[in-house]
Design a protein around this motif. Structure first.
Motif, PDB file in Angstrom:
ATOM      1  N   LYS A  76      38.398  40.178  41.927  1.00  0.00           N
ATOM      2  CA  LYS A  76      38.092  40.346  40.510  1.00  0.00           C
ATOM      3  C   LYS A  76      36.619  40.074  40.205  1.00  0.00           C
ATOM      4  CE  LYS A  76      40.858  38.992  37.302  1.00  0.00           C
ATOM      5  NZ  LYS A  76      41.769  38.233  36.438  1.00  0.00           N
ATOM      6  N   ALA A  77      35.925  39.397  41.111  1.00  0.00           N
ATOM      7  CA  ALA A  77      34.506  39.132  40.913  1.00  0.00           C
ATOM      8  C   ALA A  77      33.695  40.427  40.854  1.00  0.00           C
ATOM      9  CB  ALA A  77      33.973  38.226  42.022  1.00  0.00           C
ATOM     10  N   VAL A  78      34.242  41.496  41.386  1.00  0.00           N
ATOM     11  CA  VAL A  78      33.573  42.798  41.344  1.00  0.00           C
ATOM     12  C   VAL A  78      33.382  43.261  39.898  1.00  0.00           C
ATOM     13  CG1 VAL A  78      33.813  45.219  42.063  1.00  0.00           C
ATOM     14  CG2 VAL A  78      34.384  43.386  43.639  1.00  0.00           C
ATOM     15  N   ILE A  80      31.930  41.762  37.657  1.00  0.00           N
ATOM     16  CA  ILE A  80      30.538  41.463  37.312  1.00  0.00           C
ATOM     17  C   ILE A  80      29.642  42.650  37.657  1.00  0.00           C
ATOM     18  CG2 ILE A  80      28.559  39.996  37.916  1.00  0.00           C
ATOM     19  CD1 ILE A  80      30.672  37.741  38.378  1.00  0.00           C
ATOM     20  N   ILE A  81      29.890  43.254  38.792  1.00  0.00           N
ATOM     21  CA  ILE A  81      29.093  44.413  39.213  1.00  0.00           C
ATOM     22  C   ILE A  81      29.307  45.572  38.251  1.00  0.00           C
ATOM     23  CG2 ILE A  81      28.749  46.098  41.066  1.00  0.00           C
ATOM     24  CD1 ILE A  81      29.571  43.753  42.997  1.00  0.00           C
ATOM     25  N   TRP A  82      30.556  45.803  37.851  1.00  0.00           N
ATOM     26  CA  TRP A  82      30.814  46.872  36.875  1.00  0.00           C
ATOM     27  C   TRP A  82      30.112  46.576  35.552  1.00  0.00           C
ATOM     28  CZ3 TRP A  82      31.715  51.377  38.371  1.00  0.00           C
ATOM     29  CH2 TRP A  82      32.481  51.613  39.514  1.00  0.00           C
ATOM     30  N   GLY A  83      30.070  45.312  35.166  1.00  0.00           N
ATOM     31  CA  GLY A  83      29.346  44.942  33.947  1.00  0.00           C
ATOM     32  C   GLY A  83      27.875  45.299  34.036  1.00  0.00           C
ATOM     33  N   ILE A  84      27.279  45.064  35.189  1.00  0.00           N
ATOM     34  CA  ILE A  84      25.866  45.424  35.394  1.00  0.00           C
ATOM     35  C   ILE A  84      25.704  46.941  35.313  1.00  0.00           C
ATOM     36  CG2 ILE A  84      23.986  45.470  37.086  1.00  0.00           C
ATOM     37  CD1 ILE A  84      25.104  42.744  38.120  1.00  0.00           C
ATOM     38  N   ILE A  85      26.585  47.665  35.979  1.00  0.00           N
ATOM     39  CA  ILE A  85      26.508  49.132  35.984  1.00  0.00           C
ATOM     40  C   ILE A  85      26.667  49.678  34.569  1.00  0.00           C
ATOM     41  CG2 ILE A  85      27.657  51.256  36.757  1.00  0.00           C
ATOM     42  CD1 ILE A  85      28.275  49.689  39.406  1.00  0.00           C
ATOM     43  N   TRP A  86      27.713  49.222  33.850  1.00  0.00           N
ATOM     44  CA  TRP A  86      27.928  49.712  32.479  1.00  0.00           C
ATOM     45  C   TRP A  86      26.747  49.347  31.585  1.00  0.00           C
ATOM     46  CZ3 TRP A  86      30.923  53.253  33.383  1.00  0.00           C
ATOM     47  CH2 TRP A  86      32.193  53.137  33.921  1.00  0.00           C
ATOM     48  N   GLY A  87      26.217  48.143  31.735  1.00  0.00           N
ATOM     49  CA  GLY A  87      25.069  47.732  30.923  1.00  0.00           C
ATOM     50  C   GLY A  87      23.875  48.648  31.110  1.00  0.00           C
ATOM     51  N   CYS A  88      23.606  49.000  32.357  1.00  0.00           N
ATOM     52  CA  CYS A  88      22.463  49.878  32.648  1.00  0.00           C
ATOM     53  C   CYS A  88      22.714  51.314  32.192  1.00  0.00           C
ATOM     54  CB  CYS A  88      22.129  49.851  34.138  1.00  0.00           C
ATOM     55  SG  CYS A  88      21.497  48.270  34.704  1.00  0.00           S
ATOM     56  N   ILE A 107      29.560  40.857  46.564  1.00  0.00           N
ATOM     57  CA  ILE A 107      30.100  41.793  47.558  1.00  0.00           C
ATOM     58  C   ILE A 107      30.328  41.090  48.895  1.00  0.00           C
ATOM     59  CG2 ILE A 107      29.579  43.857  48.929  1.00  0.00           C
ATOM     60  CD1 ILE A 107      28.176  44.952  46.364  1.00  0.00           C
ATOM     61  N   ILE A 108      29.364  40.293  49.334  1.00  0.00           N
ATOM     62  CA  ILE A 108      29.507  39.562  50.594  1.00  0.00           C
ATOM     63  C   ILE A 108      30.696  38.602  50.517  1.00  0.00           C
ATOM     64  CG2 ILE A 108      28.434  37.809  52.081  1.00  0.00           C
ATOM     65  CD1 ILE A 108      25.719  39.206  51.449  1.00  0.00           C
ATOM     66  N   GLY A 109      30.835  37.900  49.396  1.00  0.00           N
ATOM     67  CA  GLY A 109      31.953  36.985  49.230  1.00  0.00           C
ATOM     68  C   GLY A 109      33.297  37.684  49.282  1.00  0.00           C
ATOM     69  N   VAL A 110      33.396  38.823  48.624  1.00  0.00           N
ATOM     70  CA  VAL A 110      34.644  39.585  48.633  1.00  0.00           C
ATOM     71  C   VAL A 110      34.964  40.055  50.044  1.00  0.00           C
ATOM     72  CG1 VAL A 110      35.726  41.735  47.843  1.00  0.00           C
ATOM     73  CG2 VAL A 110      34.549  40.268  46.205  1.00  0.00           C
ATOM     74  N   ILE A 111      33.967  40.542  50.755  1.00  0.00           N
ATOM     75  CA  ILE A 111      34.184  41.003  52.133  1.00  0.00           C
ATOM     76  C   ILE A 111      34.669  39.854  53.015  1.00  0.00           C
ATOM     77  CG2 ILE A 111      33.014  41.840  54.215  1.00  0.00           C
ATOM     78  CD1 ILE A 111      31.276  43.591  52.318  1.00  0.00           C
ATOM     79  N   ILE A 112      34.061  38.685  52.860  1.00  0.00           N
ATOM     80  CA  ILE A 112      34.470  37.525  53.673  1.00  0.00           C
ATOM     81  C   ILE A 112      35.925  37.159  53.396  1.00  0.00           C
ATOM     82  CG2 ILE A 112      34.132  35.028  53.967  1.00  0.00           C
ATOM     83  CD1 ILE A 112      31.100  35.602  53.616  1.00  0.00           C
ATOM     84  N   VAL A 113      36.305  37.129  52.130  1.00  0.00           N
ATOM     85  CA  VAL A 113      37.686  36.757  51.788  1.00  0.00           C
ATOM     86  C   VAL A 113      38.669  37.815  52.306  1.00  0.00           C
ATOM     87  CG1 VAL A 113      39.297  36.410  49.884  1.00  0.00           C
ATOM     88  CG2 VAL A 113      37.063  35.322  49.826  1.00  0.00           C
ATOM     89  N   VAL A 114      38.352  39.085  52.126  1.00  0.00           N
ATOM     90  CA  VAL A 114      39.257  40.140  52.584  1.00  0.00           C
ATOM     91  C   VAL A 114      39.385  40.093  54.096  1.00  0.00           C
ATOM     92  CG1 VAL A 114      39.562  42.652  52.754  1.00  0.00           C
ATOM     93  CG2 VAL A 114      38.914  41.622  50.573  1.00  0.00           C
ATOM     94  N   LYS A 115      38.272  39.907  54.806  1.00  0.00           N
ATOM     95  CA  LYS A 115      38.331  39.847  56.267  1.00  0.00           C
ATOM     96  C   LYS A 115      39.137  38.627  56.729  1.00  0.00           C
ATOM     97  CE  LYS A 115      35.921  43.347  57.673  1.00  0.00           C
ATOM     98  NZ  LYS A 115      36.524  44.398  58.482  1.00  0.00           N
ATOM     99  N   SER A 116      39.019  37.508  56.031  1.00  0.00           N
ATOM    100  CA  SER A 116      39.784  36.327  56.437  1.00  0.00           C
ATOM    101  C   SER A 116      41.274  36.524  56.182  1.00  0.00           C
ATOM    102  CB  SER A 116      39.278  35.080  55.713  1.00  0.00           C
ATOM    103  OG  SER A 116      39.609  35.122  54.344  1.00  0.00           O
ATOM    104  N   ASP A 117      41.615  37.374  55.217  1.00  0.00           N
ATOM    105  CA  ASP A 117      43.024  37.663  54.934  1.00  0.00           C
ATOM    106  C   ASP A 117      43.660  38.491  56.047  1.00  0.00           C
ATOM    107  OD1 ASP A 117      45.440  37.843  53.409  1.00  0.00           O
ATOM    108  OD2 ASP A 117      44.844  39.869  52.803  1.00  0.00           O
ATOM    109  N   GLU A 118      42.833  39.232  56.766  1.00  0.00           N
ATOM    110  CA  GLU A 118      43.343  40.100  57.833  1.00  0.00           C
ATOM    111  C   GLU A 118      43.827  39.304  59.037  1.00  0.00           C
ATOM    112  OE1 GLU A 118      40.292  42.904  58.775  1.00  0.00           O
ATOM    113  OE2 GLU A 118      40.428  43.928  56.851  1.00  0.00           O
TER     114      GLU A 118
END
Length: 119
Positions: A76-78, A80-88, A107-118
């Motif tokens: 869900k932290a992503v 924030i990225i959509w907020g930046i994109i929509w703002g611009c 993005i790095i944090g999400v990748i780390i969590v997803v990879k650890s879930d695997e």
């Protein structure tokens, strides 16, 4: 043989689509903030927010049937990225280096969590 992570890939895609969809509530909120209180435009925009969040809540529950809560919540932290994109794109806000750095960290944090879930 299909691996566990390959089975979950469509659900991660769906998760990110609903996160994108839920980010529209922020866009509608910002638009509503510029409308006169209780004007038809204000009511319509806030009605849109309620609809977006309602659809998001239902879709979120479906995704949780296939992806662990901790992993889904981290994604869900992503938003924030959509907020930046929509703002611009929609509100002509200025993109700053610290916003880019924050997005990369998310993005790095999400990748780390997803990879650890695997594992």
């Amino acid at each position: 043989m299909i691996s566990k992570s390959e089975k979950k890939l469509p659900w991660y895609i769906i998760l990110h689509i609903i996160i994108l969809f839920s980010s529209l509530s922020g866009v509608l909120s910002k638009l509503a903030s510029g409308a006169a209180f209780l004007s038809p435009k204000f009511i319509l925009l806030y009605g849109g927010i309620i609809c977006v969040l309602g659809v998001y809540a239902i879709a979120w529950q479906q995704v949780l049937k296939h992806i662990p809560l901790t992993t889904a919540f981290c994604n869900k932290a992503v938003n924030i990225i959509w907020g930046i994109i929509w703002g611009c794109l929609l509100f002509k806000e200025t993109l700053k280096w610290n916003m880019i750095a924050g997005a990369v960290i998310v993005i790095i944090g999400v990748i780390i969590v997803v990879k650890s879930d695997e594992h």
